[in-house]
Design a protein around this motif. Structure first.
Motif, PDB file in Angstrom:
ATOM      1  N   GLY A 172      -9.748   6.955  -0.567  1.00 57.02           N
ATOM      2  CA  GLY A 172     -10.784   5.964  -0.302  1.00 57.02           C
ATOM      3  C   GLY A 172     -10.652   5.278   1.034  1.00 57.02           C
ATOM      4  O   GLY A 172     -11.221   4.205   1.233  1.00 57.02           O
ATOM      5  N   GLY A 175     -13.810   4.136   2.855  1.00 53.17           N
ATOM      6  CA  GLY A 175     -14.764   3.325   2.106  1.00 53.17           C
ATOM      7  C   GLY A 175     -15.728   4.076   1.224  1.00 53.17           C
ATOM      8  O   GLY A 175     -16.474   3.454   0.463  1.00 53.17           O
ATOM      9  N   ARG A 212      -4.555  -0.724  -1.360  1.00 53.96           N
ATOM     10  CA  ARG A 212      -5.952  -0.507  -0.960  1.00 53.96           C
ATOM     11  C   ARG A 212      -6.586   0.611  -1.791  1.00 53.96           C
ATOM     12  O   ARG A 212      -7.727   0.491  -2.253  1.00 53.96           O
ATOM     13  CB  ARG A 212      -6.018  -0.175   0.526  1.00 53.96           C
ATOM     14  CG  ARG A 212      -5.712  -1.362   1.445  1.00 53.96           C
ATOM     15  CD  ARG A 212      -5.736  -0.933   2.913  1.00 53.96           C
ATOM     16  NE  ARG A 212      -6.935  -0.186   3.229  1.00 53.96           N
ATOM     17  CZ  ARG A 212      -8.134  -0.736   3.460  1.00 53.96           C
ATOM     18  NH1 ARG A 212      -8.274  -2.052   3.421  1.00 53.96           N
ATOM     19  NH2 ARG A 212      -9.163   0.012   3.734  1.00 53.96           N
ATOM     20  N   GLU A 213      -5.853   1.676  -1.995  1.00 51.80           N
ATOM     21  CA  GLU A 213      -6.386   2.793  -2.774  1.00 51.80           C
ATOM     22  C   GLU A 213      -6.617   2.375  -4.224  1.00 51.80           C
ATOM     23  O   GLU A 213      -7.654   2.695  -4.821  1.00 51.80           O
ATOM     24  CB  GLU A 213      -5.421   3.982  -2.713  1.00 51.80           C
ATOM     25  CG  GLU A 213      -5.801   5.169  -3.589  1.00 51.80           C
ATOM     26  CD  GLU A 213      -7.033   5.919  -3.112  1.00 51.80           C
ATOM     27  OE1 GLU A 213      -7.436   6.894  -3.794  1.00 51.80           O
ATOM     28  OE2 GLU A 213      -7.601   5.561  -2.063  1.00 51.80           O
ATOM     29  N   HIS A 216      -9.736   0.241  -4.427  1.00 53.79           N
ATOM     30  CA  HIS A 216     -10.945   1.081  -4.366  1.00 53.79           C
ATOM     31  C   HIS A 216     -11.202   1.748  -5.713  1.00 53.79           C
ATOM     32  O   HIS A 216     -12.348   1.819  -6.170  1.00 53.79           O
ATOM     33  CB  HIS A 216     -10.773   2.151  -3.287  1.00 53.79           C
ATOM     34  CG  HIS A 216     -11.193   1.722  -1.917  1.00 53.79           C
ATOM     35  ND1 HIS A 216     -12.514   1.617  -1.543  1.00 53.79           N
ATOM     36  CD2 HIS A 216     -10.473   1.365  -0.828  1.00 53.79           C
ATOM     37  CE1 HIS A 216     -12.579   1.219  -0.284  1.00 53.79           C
ATOM     38  NE2 HIS A 216     -11.355   1.053   0.178  1.00 53.79           N
ATOM     39  N   GLN A 217     -10.145   2.247  -6.338  1.00 52.10           N
ATOM     40  CA  GLN A 217     -10.306   2.923  -7.623  1.00 52.10           C
ATOM     41  C   GLN A 217     -10.829   1.969  -8.690  1.00 52.10           C
ATOM     42  O   GLN A 217     -11.658   2.350  -9.526  1.00 52.10           O
ATOM     43  CB  GLN A 217      -8.973   3.540  -8.057  1.00 52.10           C
ATOM     44  CG  GLN A 217      -8.507   4.710  -7.197  1.00 52.10           C
ATOM     45  CD  GLN A 217      -9.392   5.938  -7.339  1.00 52.10           C
ATOM     46  OE1 GLN A 217     -10.034   6.137  -8.367  1.00 52.10           O
ATOM     47  NE2 GLN A 217      -9.442   6.751  -6.298  1.00 52.10           N
ATOM     48  N   ILE A 295     -17.870  -3.725   0.090  1.00 51.95           N
ATOM     49  CA  ILE A 295     -16.781  -2.976  -0.548  1.00 51.95           C
ATOM     50  C   ILE A 295     -15.467  -3.246   0.176  1.00 51.95           C
ATOM     51  O   ILE A 295     -14.457  -3.605  -0.439  1.00 51.95           O
ATOM     52  CB  ILE A 295     -17.093  -1.468  -0.549  1.00 51.95           C
ATOM     53  CG1 ILE A 295     -18.254  -1.167  -1.498  1.00 51.95           C
ATOM     54  CG2 ILE A 295     -15.861  -0.650  -0.943  1.00 51.95           C
ATOM     55  CD1 ILE A 295     -18.803   0.232  -1.365  1.00 51.95           C
ATOM     56  N   GLU A 296     -15.491  -3.065   1.499  1.00 51.77           N
ATOM     57  CA  GLU A 296     -14.263  -3.234   2.261  1.00 51.77           C
ATOM     58  C   GLU A 296     -13.792  -4.685   2.245  1.00 51.77           C
ATOM     59  O   GLU A 296     -12.587  -4.963   2.183  1.00 51.77           O
ATOM     60  CB  GLU A 296     -14.484  -2.767   3.699  1.00 51.77           C
ATOM     61  CG  GLU A 296     -13.215  -2.666   4.532  1.00 51.77           C
ATOM     62  CD  GLU A 296     -12.259  -1.599   4.006  1.00 51.77           C
ATOM     63  OE1 GLU A 296     -11.040  -1.742   4.216  1.00 51.77           O
ATOM     64  OE2 GLU A 296     -12.729  -0.632   3.368  1.00 51.77           O
ATOM     65  N   VAL A 299     -12.071  -5.322  -1.085  1.00 51.30           N
ATOM     66  CA  VAL A 299     -10.755  -4.681  -1.098  1.00 51.30           C
ATOM     67  C   VAL A 299      -9.756  -5.495  -0.279  1.00 51.30           C
ATOM     68  O   VAL A 299      -8.633  -5.770  -0.730  1.00 51.30           O
ATOM     69  CB  VAL A 299     -10.855  -3.235  -0.561  1.00 51.30           C
ATOM     70  CG1 VAL A 299      -9.467  -2.654  -0.289  1.00 51.30           C
ATOM     71  CG2 VAL A 299     -11.602  -2.347  -1.555  1.00 51.30           C
TER      72      VAL A 299
END
Length: 413
Positions: A172, A175, A212-213, A216-217, A295-296, A299
């Motif tokens: 991810g 993004g 971070r991953e 995102h998940q 989204i970013e 996160v």
């Protein structure tokens, strides 16, 4: 537009090539070999794109067992740290370490619908270079030219994806939901290369990437409409990118039909235009930039909270990754130049500040409940006044929904 046939097939004096000429037959055979080699469905020769990407990558170090174990442990710990900072539970069903080639293989299915619209217009633009009155005379060569666009685009795309594969840190990282649902993936070779340029422990950087991953998940795993919403926004923007036909003609003019490998030497730079004077395209770009920033920003916000007081270099890493995402890495910039897709969250810092303000007013659950429906999300106008959006309480939305549950007023009749 030139009056001569494209691709250097014109003869002195403007005559047409003789399809029975031995030299012309050899040229056509060479081109046919390239254009028909494992053709992919649709306008892009995706098999060719992947083959060239693998060649471009060259030596691809496979994750060792120690790296696989370290990735699994980092993602497990990341989810544990994120639990109190997000109302969404873990979105990962598996934690894996990918090689660069595995990143390519596992993300191609998402790139296809994003890039096919551009390639279709490229094929159409190439076909338009052939004057109507000459298409019948060209015979099989005309059909071959129709496939040339897909091959050219596939070659350029393969090179761009190879550069991305050598730079991304996780599934991810840019993004988009590129990997299979529920698969949290890190790319150890790229994380090690990134760590070489920073005075921070490699273990700490891997854990930060894992945070971070994992974030995102969680977001894509528990917001059911988000994946299609993001990809639709990218596709809508991609469909509005126009082709500079003069640039196409210039590129085609540099192809040597006696040397099919010359297709690999051309560049699509400057061929795509975002059509800034097109209101619909401008609106599509704003929607895309807003959702990528939201989204970013989310996160970054939850990761900052999760690692605060835990990672010694949390502040440095947070700033480094904000800059990296806001500017886009070298490969991401190359990809944007080649295919016209800008995937940078331009308003990342404003979005992160907005989520922080919402969390301060509404708490973790109230903040994350904003993701329940796309109509509840902040707009780009809300970025300018996070406090006002944060104080537009969920009760306001509840009151609106209550209007639809009340019984209609009775008539006086």
């Amino acid at each position: 537009m030139s009056d001569n046939p494209p691709f250097g097939f014109g003869l002195p004096g403007g005559g047409m090539p003789d399809p029975n000429d031995p030299q012309m037959r050899q040229i056509m055979a060479q081109l046919q070999q390239i254009l028909s080699a494992q053709p992919g469905a649709g306008p892009v020769n995706w098999d060719l794109a992947r083959q060239l990407a693998v060649q471009e990558l060259g030596e691809d170090p496979q994750p060792t067992q120690a790296q696989k174990d370290a990735v699994a442990e980092s993602l497990r710990l990341a989810d544990h740290w994120l639990d109190p900072e997000s109302a969404m539970p873990s979105g990962s069903s598996s934690a894996v370490a990918w090689s660069r080639n595995e990143w390519l293989y596992n993300t191609l299915d998402v790139w296809k619908p994003l890039c096919d619209p551009l390639a279709a217009r490229m094929v159409s633009a190439l076909g338009d270079l052939i004057p109507e009155e000459l298409r019948g005379q060209l015979g099989p060569m005309s059909a071959m030219i129709g496939s040339l666009g897909g091959a050219m685009f596939g070659q350029q795309l393969g090179a761009a994806l190879a550069k991305l594969a050598a730079e991304v840190l996780s599934a991810g990282d840019i993004g988009l939901p590129l990997g299979p649902a529920g698969v949290a993936a890190l790319v150890p070779a790229n994380i090690d290369a990134y760590a070489d340029g920073m005075d921070v422990s490699g273990d700490e950087i891997r854990l930060y990437v894992a945070l971070r991953e994992a974030a995102h998940q969680r977001l894509f795993g528990h917001v059911p409409w988000l994946r299609s919403h993001v990809l639709s926004a990218v596709e809508a923007y991609a469909r509005g990118i126009s082709i500079d036909r003069d640039a196409v003609e210039d590129v085609v003019g540099r192809i040597d039909p006696t040397n099919p490998e010359s297709m690999q030497e051309v560049s699509f730079e400057g061929m795509f235009s975002s059509a800034d004077d097109n209101p619909e395209q401008q609106a599509a770009l704003r929607r895309l930039e807003t959702i990528l920033a939201l989204i970013e920003g989310w996160v970054c916000h939850v990761v900052d909270r999760a690692c605060a007081g835990r990672l010694p270099d949390a502040d440095r890493l947070g700033e480094a990754f904000r800059r990296r995402r806001a500017a886009g890495g070298p490969a991401e910039q190359t990809f944007a130049t080649l295919v016209g897709l800008q995937l940078r969250p331009r308003r990342l810092r404003e979005a992160a500040a907005l989520w922080a303000a919402v969390g301060e007013v509404r708490g973790v659950e109230g903040r994350d409940s904003v993701w329940e429906h796309p109509d509840l999300l902040p707009t780009d106008e809300d970025f300018t006044d996070p406090t006002a959006f944060a104080n537009r309480t969920l009760g306001d939305f509840t009151d609106i929904s209550d209007l639809f549950t009340e019984e209609p007023p009775k008539s006086d009749d």
